[in-house]
Design an enzyme around this catalytic site. Sequence first.
Site, PDB file in Angstrom:
ATOM      1  N   TYR A  26       2.185  11.073  69.633  1.00 29.03           N
ATOM      2  CA  TYR A  26       2.039  11.528  71.014  1.00 29.03           C
ATOM      3  C   TYR A  26       3.199  12.458  71.320  1.00 29.03           C
ATOM      4  O   TYR A  26       4.351  12.124  71.050  1.00 29.03           O
ATOM      5  CB  TYR A  26       2.053  10.314  71.951  1.00 29.03           C
ATOM      6  CG  TYR A  26       2.052  10.644  73.423  1.00 29.03           C
ATOM      7  CD1 TYR A  26       0.903  11.136  74.046  1.00 29.03           C
ATOM      8  CD2 TYR A  26       3.190  10.442  74.203  1.00 29.03           C
ATOM      9  CE1 TYR A  26       0.899  11.421  75.405  1.00 29.03           C
ATOM     10  CE2 TYR A  26       3.186  10.730  75.557  1.00 29.03           C
ATOM     11  CZ  TYR A  26       2.045  11.212  76.156  1.00 29.03           C
ATOM     12  OH  TYR A  26       2.028  11.496  77.503  1.00 29.03           O
TER      13      TYR A  26
ATOM     14  N   ASP B 222       9.612  16.069  66.777  1.00 27.37           N
ATOM     15  CA  ASP B 222       9.614  15.574  68.153  1.00 27.37           C
ATOM     16  C   ASP B 222      10.491  14.328  68.173  1.00 27.37           C
ATOM     17  O   ASP B 222      10.059  13.222  67.837  1.00 27.37           O
ATOM     18  CB  ASP B 222       8.175  15.260  68.587  1.00 27.37           C
ATOM     19  CG  ASP B 222       8.120  14.655  69.983  1.00 27.37           C
ATOM     20  OD1 ASP B 222       9.188  14.336  70.544  1.00 27.37           O
ATOM     21  OD2 ASP B 222       7.005  14.488  70.511  1.00 27.37           O
TER      22      ASP B 222
ATOM     23  N   LYS C 297      14.296  11.450  76.936  1.00 20.92           N
ATOM     24  CA  LYS C 297      14.702  10.042  77.016  1.00 20.92           C
ATOM     25  C   LYS C 297      16.225   9.858  76.986  1.00 20.92           C
ATOM     26  O   LYS C 297      16.886  10.126  77.972  1.00 20.92           O
ATOM     27  CB  LYS C 297      13.977   9.223  75.945  1.00 20.92           C
ATOM     28  CG  LYS C 297      12.432   9.286  76.154  1.00 20.92           C
ATOM     29  CD  LYS C 297      11.709   8.297  75.312  1.00 20.92           C
ATOM     30  CE  LYS C 297      10.202   8.485  75.334  1.00 20.92           C
ATOM     31  NZ  LYS C 297       9.510   7.914  76.459  1.00 20.92           N
TER      32      LYS C 297
HETATM   33  N1  HOZ Z   1       6.262   8.064  75.416  1.00 23.89           N
HETATM   34  C1  HOZ Z   1       6.255   7.056  76.399  1.00 23.89           C
HETATM   35  C2  HOZ Z   1       5.311   5.944  76.057  1.00 23.89           C
HETATM   36  N2  HOZ Z   1       4.972   5.862  74.739  1.00 23.89           N
HETATM   37  C3  HOZ Z   1       6.030   7.667  77.708  1.00 23.89           C
HETATM   38  C4  HOZ Z   1       5.921   6.722  78.794  1.00 23.89           C
HETATM   39  C5  HOZ Z   1       4.798   7.116  79.658  1.00 23.89           C
HETATM   40  O1  HOZ Z   1       3.822   7.692  79.186  1.00 23.89           O
HETATM   41  O2  HOZ Z   1       4.918   6.792  80.829  1.00 23.89           O
END
Ligand code: HOZ
Length: 428
Positions: free
Chosen positions: A143, A238, A266
Amino acid sequence: MKSRNEVLFEQSQRVIPGGVNSPVRAFRSVGGTPRFFRRGKGAWLWDEEGNAYIDYVGSWGPMILGHCHPEVVQAVQEAAADGLSFGAPTARELEMAQTLVRLMPSLEMVRLVSSGTEATMTAIRAARGFTGRDVVVKFEGCYHGHADALLVKAGSGLLTFGQPSSAGVPADTTRHTLVLDYNDVEGLEKTFASRGDEIAAVILEPVVGNMNFVRPSESFLRTLRALTEKHGAVLIFDEVMTGFRVGPQGAQGLFGIRPDLTTLGKVVGGGMPLGAFGGRRDIMEKLAPLGPVYQAGTLSGNPVAVAAGLATLRLVSEPGFFERLSGTTAALVNGMAAEARRHSVPFSADALGGMFGVFFRDRAPESYAQVLQSDRDAFNRFFHLMLEQGIYLAPSAFEAGFVSAAHGAEEIRKTVAAAGIAFGRMRG
Ligand code: HOZ
């Protein structure tokens, strides 16, 4: 009578889609009511009902020092007192850029943005602008935020809710996105053999944290680096999740691979909205105002967010920080695995730095297909049994967990004991 969390959730659902401002918060896959948090301190969170939890979500990664670290709070207060936003260059931004360039050797230049999504979206644009090619390769279960071109067979909330590609994304937008299997060296070689010279970029999570936790094989990373180099494609790591989380130089330092571009978020913002991307000077110089690739942002490099990030990076760069953090995470996952064995529950766990995954299957997965073989119902039961005992895990079998420097022996002991009770009840 309804609890306060239930009342707040009910009211929120009337005015916020799903009652949440990001889908993964909604408890949809595990069921039940999301906790509404009022405050955090160190490794602990307190909800609106006054219940305390040991936190393994850490705001989905940023809170590597725990909540309300005094030095971070002070930095934020001082920066806020100087002004919340200028929309103009600041010395703090320069310090952040210099810090990132110093800490991560692959970064020759960086640009600050406001989120990880912006960082990955722009890194792709820069790679396309630099190469003059359109095709982007990503991996199933990874993702990279919610930019259109990357919402294909994606992990995180899309995987949690079983809709790996989003509605509202024109087919034309993803026409140039190729999706391969993570850790599949052969698939990679075949794709580059047939289309290598069309590929602008390959983007990946160098340790995946958005389909639970999957580490890369050394040969996968090495092949990726060799093929992208050979075909003139831009390799994008990423590291929004792994940057300053799995080690002082992120996953690239851990595995000894130098990507062309890196995206960060983050931890880099210490809990404030900040992202960054950077890498090779010749690629970064394609960005406006130097070059033709446009990217902009009113709040980019926001001084308060940068102050939080700088204070955080200062602390995580102290000698021994990652050795201690890795030791804590290892104690957590080894302790849970021992409890699972004691209760004969099929379970495995894996971790790097302050990031971990737990799986209800015998071996930690190496691919998306293996992640799907994990027992999701067992995870959901485990999640609620842990929550009842004050342990706050990510509310999805497809998310990694996070440990902070504020988690001490006592928090780990309590968590492992709670896991033992949970496994016992699952067997009973
Ligand atoms: N990458 C985070 C969750 N896997 C993001 C948190 C979100 O999507 O709020």
